[in-house]
Write a protein that holds these residues in place. Sequence first.
Motif, short mmCIF file in Angstrom:
data_model
loop_
_atom_site.label_atom_id
_atom_site.label_comp_id
_atom_site.label_asym_id
_atom_site.label_seq_id
_atom_site.Cartn_x
_atom_site.Cartn_y
_atom_site.Cartn_z
N VAL A 70 44.59 15.69 29.67
CA VAL A 70 44.39 16.38 30.95
C VAL A 70 45.40 17.52 31.08
N VAL A 71 46.66 17.22 30.84
CA VAL A 71 47.70 18.26 30.92
C VAL A 71 47.46 19.34 29.87
N ALA A 72 47.08 18.91 28.67
CA ALA A 72 46.81 19.89 27.60
C ALA A 72 45.64 20.79 27.98
N ALA A 73 44.58 20.21 28.56
CA ALA A 73 43.42 21.02 28.94
C ALA A 73 43.80 22.07 29.98
N CYS A 74 44.65 21.68 30.94
CA CYS A 74 45.10 22.64 31.94
C CYS A 74 45.89 23.77 31.28
N GLY A 75 46.74 23.44 30.31
CA GLY A 75 47.50 24.46 29.61
C GLY A 75 46.61 25.39 28.81
N ILE A 76 45.58 24.84 28.18
CA ILE A 76 44.65 25.67 27.40
C ILE A 76 43.91 26.64 28.31
N VAL A 77 43.41 26.14 29.44
CA VAL A 77 42.67 27.01 30.36
C VAL A 77 43.55 28.14 30.87
N GLN A 78 44.78 27.84 31.23
CA GLN A 78 45.68 28.89 31.71
C GLN A 78 45.98 29.91 30.62
N ALA A 79 46.19 29.44 29.39
CA ALA A 79 46.52 30.36 28.30
C ALA A 79 45.34 31.24 27.93
N ILE A 80 44.13 30.70 28.03
CA ILE A 80 42.94 31.49 27.71
C ILE A 80 42.85 32.73 28.59
N GLN A 81 43.32 32.60 29.84
CA GLN A 81 43.22 33.74 30.75
C GLN A 81 44.10 34.91 30.33
N THR A 82 45.07 34.66 29.46
CA THR A 82 45.94 35.76 29.01
C THR A 82 45.30 36.60 27.92
N ILE A 83 44.16 36.15 27.38
CA ILE A 83 43.53 36.93 26.31
C ILE A 83 43.16 38.32 26.81
N SER A 84 42.53 38.39 27.97
CA SER A 84 42.12 39.69 28.50
C SER A 84 43.31 40.49 29.01
N SER A 85 44.33 39.83 29.55
CA SER A 85 45.46 40.56 30.14
C SER A 85 46.53 40.94 29.14
N ARG A 86 46.60 40.24 27.97
CA ARG A 86 47.67 40.50 27.03
C ARG A 86 47.22 40.85 25.62
N ASN A 87 45.92 40.81 25.36
CA ASN A 87 45.43 41.12 24.01
C ASN A 87 44.41 42.25 23.97
N LEU A 88 44.08 42.82 25.13
CA LEU A 88 43.02 43.82 25.18
C LEU A 88 43.50 45.05 25.92
N ASP A 89 43.16 46.21 25.38
CA ASP A 89 43.40 47.47 26.07
C ASP A 89 42.75 47.39 27.45
N PRO A 90 43.50 47.67 28.52
CA PRO A 90 42.93 47.52 29.86
C PRO A 90 41.76 48.45 30.14
N GLU A 91 41.55 49.47 29.31
CA GLU A 91 40.41 50.35 29.50
C GLU A 91 39.12 49.75 28.94
N GLN A 92 39.24 48.68 28.15
CA GLN A 92 38.06 47.99 27.65
C GLN A 92 37.69 46.85 28.61
N GLN A 93 36.46 46.35 28.46
CA GLN A 93 35.95 45.35 29.38
C GLN A 93 35.75 44.01 28.71
N LEU A 94 36.19 42.97 29.40
CA LEU A 94 36.08 41.62 28.89
C LEU A 94 36.13 40.65 30.08
N VAL A 95 35.25 39.67 30.06
CA VAL A 95 35.30 38.58 31.04
C VAL A 95 35.33 37.26 30.29
N ILE A 96 36.32 36.43 30.63
CA ILE A 96 36.38 35.05 30.14
C ILE A 96 36.45 34.16 31.37
N SER A 97 35.45 33.32 31.55
CA SER A 97 35.42 32.43 32.72
C SER A 97 35.27 30.99 32.25
#
Length: 389
Positions: free
Chosen positions: A208-235
């Motif tokens: 349960v704790v690990a799943a919460c950590g994975i979900v939070q980390a996934i959200q950084t893909i768009s904010s920390r791995n992608l040029d902000p001028e490109q478009q990406l949605v991860i939900s």
Amino acid sequence: MPIINRIADFATDMTEWRRHLHTIPELQFDCHETAAFVVARLKEFGVDEIHEGIATTGVVAIINGQGDGPTIGLRADMDALPMTEETGLPYASKTPGKMHACGHDGHTTMLLGAARYLAETRNFAGRVALIFQPAEEGGGGGEVMCQEGIMDRFDVREVYGMHNAPGIPEGTFATRPGPIMAAADTFHIHVKGRGGHGARPHETADPVVAACGIVQAIQTISSRNLDPEQQLVISTTQIHTGTIDNVIPDTAYINGTVRTFSKEVQAMVMRRMQQIATNVAAGYDLEAELVYDMGYPPTVNHPDQTDFAVEVARDVVGEAAVMPDMPAIMGAEDFGYMLEARPGAYLMLGQGEGPSVHNTKYNFNDDIAPIGASFFVRAVERSQPVAGK
């Protein structure tokens, strides 16, 4: 607006067709009654060829013009959604749990209207291939029809399609060159731990704790791995785990959707999601398995065909009612498969204010059907003019 007069003459018929189709929604590839209705109308119109049973219930009809020339493809989707209608209309769905909540009944009607006019006038060279497709709402009927060879079998040179658009002014066309709708992928992450008593968590590997950590980390893909001028949605849309308050479970399940416009961004997301799932899980002394399902590709309009479609739209509704550079949409559409197979373009046709698609209170605006049919006709006549005219 200059709807073709002859199409305006049978607009009432088109409304009757559409409202009948609205009462008989069918899902994915099981569009048997819808396809039968389409075939019956096509026979009445006197088209030259009708090919049935493509992708189970898909139909391709051929209309020959005057003299030699290429073949232009026009596509409409036919399937409905697994939703219970709440419109209260006299022609509402007769099948509980099924509803035309995306306007495919209207798309089919627009193409039938174009078919009737083109079969009467034949004011074009070459041929028209009318493509009535099942399973756009899951199942990828567009891909299956291409895999079954419709582009080569009917020698289609280019292909056009359109979708109604609530929220865009009635009768306004909107499109853009390049990506117009996103790829739609699905991810599944299975977190495998070691359960135990909730009062003794030190004896477990808590998923349960690990799943919460994975979900939070996934959200950084768009904010920390992608040029902000490109478009990406991860939900992340689902997390399922556990059964009772005092038991730490053995497993957790994470599910969600990814929307991208390029294969490069898509590949980056898959790579980073795998790294995050594996390494975050390892940090909690357990394992995680990523299953990444690539869905519909992005719908990417070809520049020349988009420019042509914009010209045709202006001919039908006037320059002020055409948006040639609309923002791309994060929704997905399996017409992308056809645009991978042949050059072409996809457009939105505004139907005014009202409930959006995929809403239990949505209803297609019958007033735009003659506009869509007129676009299809003008695209054929302008793309493939009769010699000497």
